[in-house]
Design a protein around this motif. Structure first.
Motif, PDB file in Angstrom:
ATOM      1  N   PRO A 154       7.475 -54.725 -19.546  1.00 15.21           N
ATOM      2  CA  PRO A 154       8.951 -54.404 -20.823  1.00 15.21           C
ATOM      3  C   PRO A 154       9.093 -53.134 -21.169  1.00 15.21           C
ATOM      4  O   PRO A 154       7.581 -52.857 -21.185  1.00 15.21           O
ATOM      5  N   PRO A 155       9.862 -52.748 -21.977  1.00 18.12           N
ATOM      6  CA  PRO A 155       9.906 -51.456 -22.411  1.00 18.12           C
ATOM      7  C   PRO A 155       9.535 -51.610 -23.982  1.00 18.12           C
ATOM      8  O   PRO A 155       9.381 -52.545 -24.072  1.00 18.12           O
ATOM      9  N   PHE A 251      26.618 -53.735 -15.745  1.00 21.49           N
ATOM     10  CA  PHE A 251      25.971 -54.890 -16.777  1.00 21.49           C
ATOM     11  C   PHE A 251      25.870 -53.641 -18.074  1.00 21.49           C
ATOM     12  O   PHE A 251      25.880 -53.994 -19.030  1.00 21.49           O
ATOM     13  N   THR A 252      24.485 -52.317 -17.541  1.00 20.19           N
ATOM     14  CA  THR A 252      24.527 -51.298 -18.878  1.00 20.19           C
ATOM     15  C   THR A 252      25.986 -51.012 -19.512  1.00 20.19           C
ATOM     16  O   THR A 252      25.980 -50.848 -20.229  1.00 20.19           O
ATOM     17  N   LEU A 323      22.631 -53.365 -33.851  1.00 17.80           N
ATOM     18  CA  LEU A 323      23.080 -52.491 -32.899  1.00 17.80           C
ATOM     19  C   LEU A 323      21.578 -52.377 -32.060  1.00 17.80           C
ATOM     20  O   LEU A 323      21.942 -52.039 -30.740  1.00 17.80           O
ATOM     21  N   PRO A 324      20.325 -52.499 -33.094  1.00 15.17           N
ATOM     22  CA  PRO A 324      19.272 -52.058 -32.375  1.00 15.17           C
ATOM     23  C   PRO A 324      18.791 -52.718 -30.955  1.00 15.17           C
ATOM     24  O   PRO A 324      18.709 -52.553 -29.587  1.00 15.17           O
ATOM     25  N   VAL A 330      19.785 -52.428 -23.257  1.00 16.11           N
ATOM     26  CA  VAL A 330      20.384 -51.017 -22.204  1.00 16.11           C
ATOM     27  C   VAL A 330      18.774 -50.061 -21.994  1.00 16.11           C
ATOM     28  O   VAL A 330      18.418 -49.564 -21.093  1.00 16.11           O
ATOM     29  N   LEU A 331      17.471 -49.784 -23.243  1.00 17.78           N
ATOM     30  CA  LEU A 331      15.636 -49.737 -23.040  1.00 17.78           C
ATOM     31  C   LEU A 331      15.999 -49.971 -21.483  1.00 17.78           C
ATOM     32  O   LEU A 331      15.465 -49.318 -20.844  1.00 17.78           O
ATOM     33  N   TYR A 332      15.229 -51.573 -21.977  1.00 13.31           N
ATOM     34  CA  TYR A 332      14.881 -51.786 -20.677  1.00 13.31           C
ATOM     35  C   TYR A 332      15.418 -52.098 -19.596  1.00 13.31           C
ATOM     36  O   TYR A 332      14.696 -51.952 -18.466  1.00 13.31           O
ATOM     37  N   ILE A 333      16.549 -51.635 -19.352  1.00 13.47           N
ATOM     38  CA  ILE A 333      17.367 -52.073 -18.245  1.00 13.47           C
ATOM     39  C   ILE A 333      17.085 -50.381 -17.590  1.00 13.47           C
ATOM     40  O   ILE A 333      16.467 -50.257 -16.551  1.00 13.47           O
TER      41      ILE A 333
END
Lengths: 411, 434
Positions: A154-155, A251-252, A323-324, A330-333
């Protein structure tokens, strides 16, 4: 893009921070496919994820605010929906809270309290409470990537923030970061393989992480690997995984579009709010030179104020919660795009594929639940906004009409 | 003046074109019951049509005409429903009627016409007089104007007004024959002049001040509303983008697809709903505008009082000075400086005959002056009495109408909130099925 103003650090609001539901908690363990490395959990009697307990809590340990019907019923919904829950046992709960500022001669930084409760024998004690800073989380992630290259790690939230642009010590920033770190640990704790990693154990339990020797060197190594091999972790995998890559791309893109739309809506709502705020005073000043109409006009003025507050809350909620979470995905991806050293595991390709597929499936399932929750939350916030406005206007009507009836009676 | 009769005044208006039920109800409540005209006759402005023709400078022009329908009350109540009498009039003829009424009844707060040009528009509405929405709102406003006049205790009895409703041809000539035009010009001049009144009637001064404040606050309100409408439009319409992206997203999902797709449709519906919302709000704005213009009419009545008072004071002042001159001439003392006095001092006294002639002239003037003062005094008293009666009537009407307007505004907001809750509940259901 928050429409709200930064609050002071100390307060976590009226609720105990433990009771505040995590906006994006990885839900119950739902993947039916287990990776080959997974340990077999001893079937234990206590089903802590069931709804029968008097203290409702989410599967990973966060207590649920049972006073809110929405949250407990949606919790129950999710529990009931998932068939795979029955055989599951939760034996590791992790939370991140209580951010504190530390000022030393060398530097100023924030530490977070990491609390662990567990029945696992891999841990010496059933409970731990340690303080960790962002560096430590970063260390942990690097270690996990290094030692578990076949798994999706995970990010973490963004490492670097531009000083002078973002206030690293504002309550908003710290809280956003805390939530992300909490999410990160929960995801690791939920992972059937990663949660048994020794580094993770050390992170949770050791008083003082003895990491300094390896840290600088290792992170540099990690960087070089990232630059050598580009593209997805899935590169060079069998064709069936190419579809995953395509999906992630699209998806992104969709997430980006939704982010832009949400931002635009917040902006329009903020501008509408600005105009709405002007109504109240105008009606008030009108009422000041009217006699018969004084009370009705004051009433309308008050109503407008109430609607303004309600809209303010909606905009703030969307900024700070919707939003967060979206961006974190998006970061995760993005993090799934960063590969580890592929060559290291050539001999374990078979195992690699199975691990990845298992992780993919659980990721997909989690994603579905996360977005269901996120979007339902968005709908809820909008409903609440309209309900507040509705209440305000409905309570005004009788007072507008009452006088009229009284007046008619006296005629 | 208006008796509180319990008769139901039915109104022919093209009510199936109006956007909401509340507007219909409001029309009924705005009409004062009980004037003899309304007891006899139903009045409405049913339709609007475009016409082209040659104007005064022989150029082609396009303009809109409005169909005024009248029907005797008895016929309707008998249930036979015959075809109403009707005639077409354009906006400029309404203006002519109103200008006539302003001159003929200066002590009346004359109901205003709907705005000549679209003001306080928000972004989407064009300021185009040919725009069908504008024309429709004008039709409603003109009907409202006629009903207001018809329900006024004084104005409803006016013959010119009656023939406006019933005689298609030759009406304009009839109006001009009254010679009101000349009076209109001098009235305008007088109203725009600045003069100071020594003893203003406090009530009128306060009322004029009220008119100023009302005009200012309603203008502010309308400006805020226009900006807010613009913003609200933006908020709703952007949600339509969710519809599109959810649809695209659903294409790449398996289990989530259906929920997303349906939710997207609800977002589209939400975005589309703003058009109706803003149209209803436009009606509220029109109600405010009517009173914005009414404020002007009130101010005109107060100004006219000032003018009347001023003319009285001028006449009184003139009389006083003439009396003083007589005294000086009679006693030979010069108390006030006058050119005549100085020249007679310099060039010698007048002869007794000259003095006698002067005295006689002054006496006549004083007599006339006293008559004038008496006249003007009576005028002033009369004006104050009638004007104040109408102002009181106006105040009651205003309080009633604006309260109704606020109630209907609140109802509108409630409806908007309920729609919002419904749409988002629908979307939520779709999300929960994802």
């Amino acid at each position: 893009m928050s429409a709200g103003t930064p609050r002071s650090l100390a307060s976590s609001g009226q609720k105990n921070i433990q009771d505040i539901r995590h906006p994006l908690c990885a839900a119950e363990e739902s993947a039916s496919i287990r990776s080959a490395d997974a340990r077999i959990h001893p079937g234990s009697g206590a089903d802590t994820a069931g709804g029968g307990e008097k203290d409702l809590s989410l599967p990973n340990g966060t207590p649920v605010d049972t006073s809110s019907p929405a949250s407990s019923s949606s919790l129950l919904n999710r529990l009931q929906l998932d068939d795979d829950l029955d055989g599951e046992t939760r034996d590791l709960f992790v939370t991140v809270d209580d951010p504190k500022k530390h000022v030393s001669t060398m530097e100023t930084y924030i530490t977070y309290r990491v609390c662990t409760k567990t029945t696992r024998t891999e841990f010496d004690l059933p409970e731990y409470s340690v303080r960790r800073r962002y560096q430590d989380f970063d260390w942990l992630r690097n270690k996990l990537e290094e030692s578990q290259p076949t798994h999706l790690i995970p990010p973490l939230p963004e490492k670097f923030v531009m000083k002078g642009v973002v206030d690293r010590f504002s309550e908003e920033f710290v809280d956003t970061r805390r939530k992300a770190l909490d999410k990160f640990l929960k995801r690791v704790a939920d992972h059937p393989v990663l949660s048994f990693n020794d580094h993770f154990n050390a992170f949770l339990s050791a008083k003082d992480l003895n990491k300094r020797q390896g840290l600088a060197l290792l992170s540099k190594m990690g960087e070089s690997v990232k630059y050598v091999t580009g593209g997805y972790k899935l590169r060079g995998r069998p064709i069936e995984f190419a579809a995953m890559g395509d999906y992630l791309d699209m998806f992104t893109q969709k997430l980006g579009t939704i982010d832009r739309i949400a931002q635009r809506i917040i902006k329009e709502q903020s501008e509408f709010l600005m105009e709405l705020r002007e109504y109240g005073p105008v009606y008030s000043s009108w009422s000041s030179f009217e006699e018969e109409l004084h009370d009705p006009l004051e009433g309308v003025s008050g109503c407008m104020s109430n609607c303004s507050s309600a809209l303010d809350e909606l905009t703030e909620d969307m900024s700070e919660e919707f939003l967060p979470v979206l961006r974190e995905y998006v970061l995760y991806i993005e993090s799934m795009k960063v590969p580890t050293d592929v060559e290291k595991c050539q001999d374990r390709v078979e195992c690699f594929n199975a691990d990845l597929k298992a992780d993919w499936d659980r990721w997909q399932n989690n994603k579905r639940q996360d977005f269901r929750q996120l979007l339902t939350g968005m709908a809820d916030k909008n409903i609440q906004y309209y309900e507040k406005c509705l209440a305000a206007w409905e309570s005004l009507i009788p007072s507008l009409q009452d006088k009229q009836e009284a007046k008619d009676e006296t005629n | 003046m208006a008796d509180s009769g319990s008769e139901d005044i039915a109104v022919i208006g093209n009510t199936d074109l109006t956007p909401s039920e509340s507007e219909n109800n409001l029309k009924n409540t705005m009409v004062e019951k009980g004037t003899s005209l309304l007891k006899r006759m139903e009045i409405g402005v049913a339709e609007a049509e475009k016409r082209t023709g040659k104007n005064a400078v022989n150029m082609q022009e396009t303009y809109t005409v409005y169909l005024i329908e009248t029907r005797p009350v008895d016929a309707a109540s008998e249930g036979t429903n015959p075809v109403p009498d009707s005639l077409w009039r354009r906006y400029s003829e309404f203006e002519l009627l109103r200008n006539y009424l302003l001159v003929a009844y200066p002590f009346v707060v004359v109901p205003p016409l709907p705005e000549k040009r679209a003001e306080f528009v928000w972004h989407k509405l064009t300021a185009d007089n040919m725009d069908p929405d504008f024309v429709e709102r004008r039709r409603v406003g003109l009907e409202n104007f006629l009903l207001r006049v018809a329900s006024h205790p004084v104005l409803s009895n006016d013959k010119i007004f009656y023939s406006f409703l019933t005689e298609e041809n030759g009406w304009k000539e009839t109006v001009f024959e009254t010679g009101f035009q000349a009076k209109a010009d001098s009235r305008l001049k007088a109203l725009n002049a600045t003069f100071r009144v020594k003893n203003p009637d406090k009530r009128f001064a306060e009322m004029k001040h009220y008119g100023d404040e009302l005009q200012s606050v309603i203008s502010q309100l309308l400006r805020v509303r226009a900006r807010a409408a613009d913003r609200l439009y933006g908020v709703y319409k952007v949600h339509g983008n969710y519809g599109r992206v959810f649809s695209e997203w659903s294409a790449i999902e398996k289990e989530m697809g259906d929920g997303l797709q349906s939710a997207g449709h609800h977002m589209d519906a939400y975005a589309a709903s703003v058009d109706d919302i803003l149209e209803e709000e436009e009606h509220y704005a029109d109600q405010l505008k009517e009173y914005l213009f009414y404020a002007d009419a009130v101010r005109a009545v107060c100004r006219k009082h000032e003018l009347t008072q001023f003319e009285l004071e001028m006449a009184a002042q003139d009389l006083t000075s003439k009396k003083q001159q007589r005294e000086e001439l009679a006693t030979g003392t010069v108390r006030t400086f006058s050119l005549k006095g100085m020249t007679s001092k310099l060039f010698g006294q007048e002869t007794p005959e000259q003095r006698e002639a002067k005295l006689k002239m002054l006496e006549t003037q004083i007599e006339e002056g006293e008559e004038l003062v008496k006249e003007r005094n009576a005028e002033c008293d009369e004006y104050v009495k009638s004007a104040w009666v109408d102002i009181e009537r106006f105040k009651e009407q205003k309080d009633h109408d604006l309260r109704e307007a606020l109630i209907s505004y609140a109802i509108m907001q409630i409806s908007m909130c309920k729609k919002g809750i419904q749409v988002w509940n629908n979307a939520k259901e779709c999300f929960s099925k994802m």
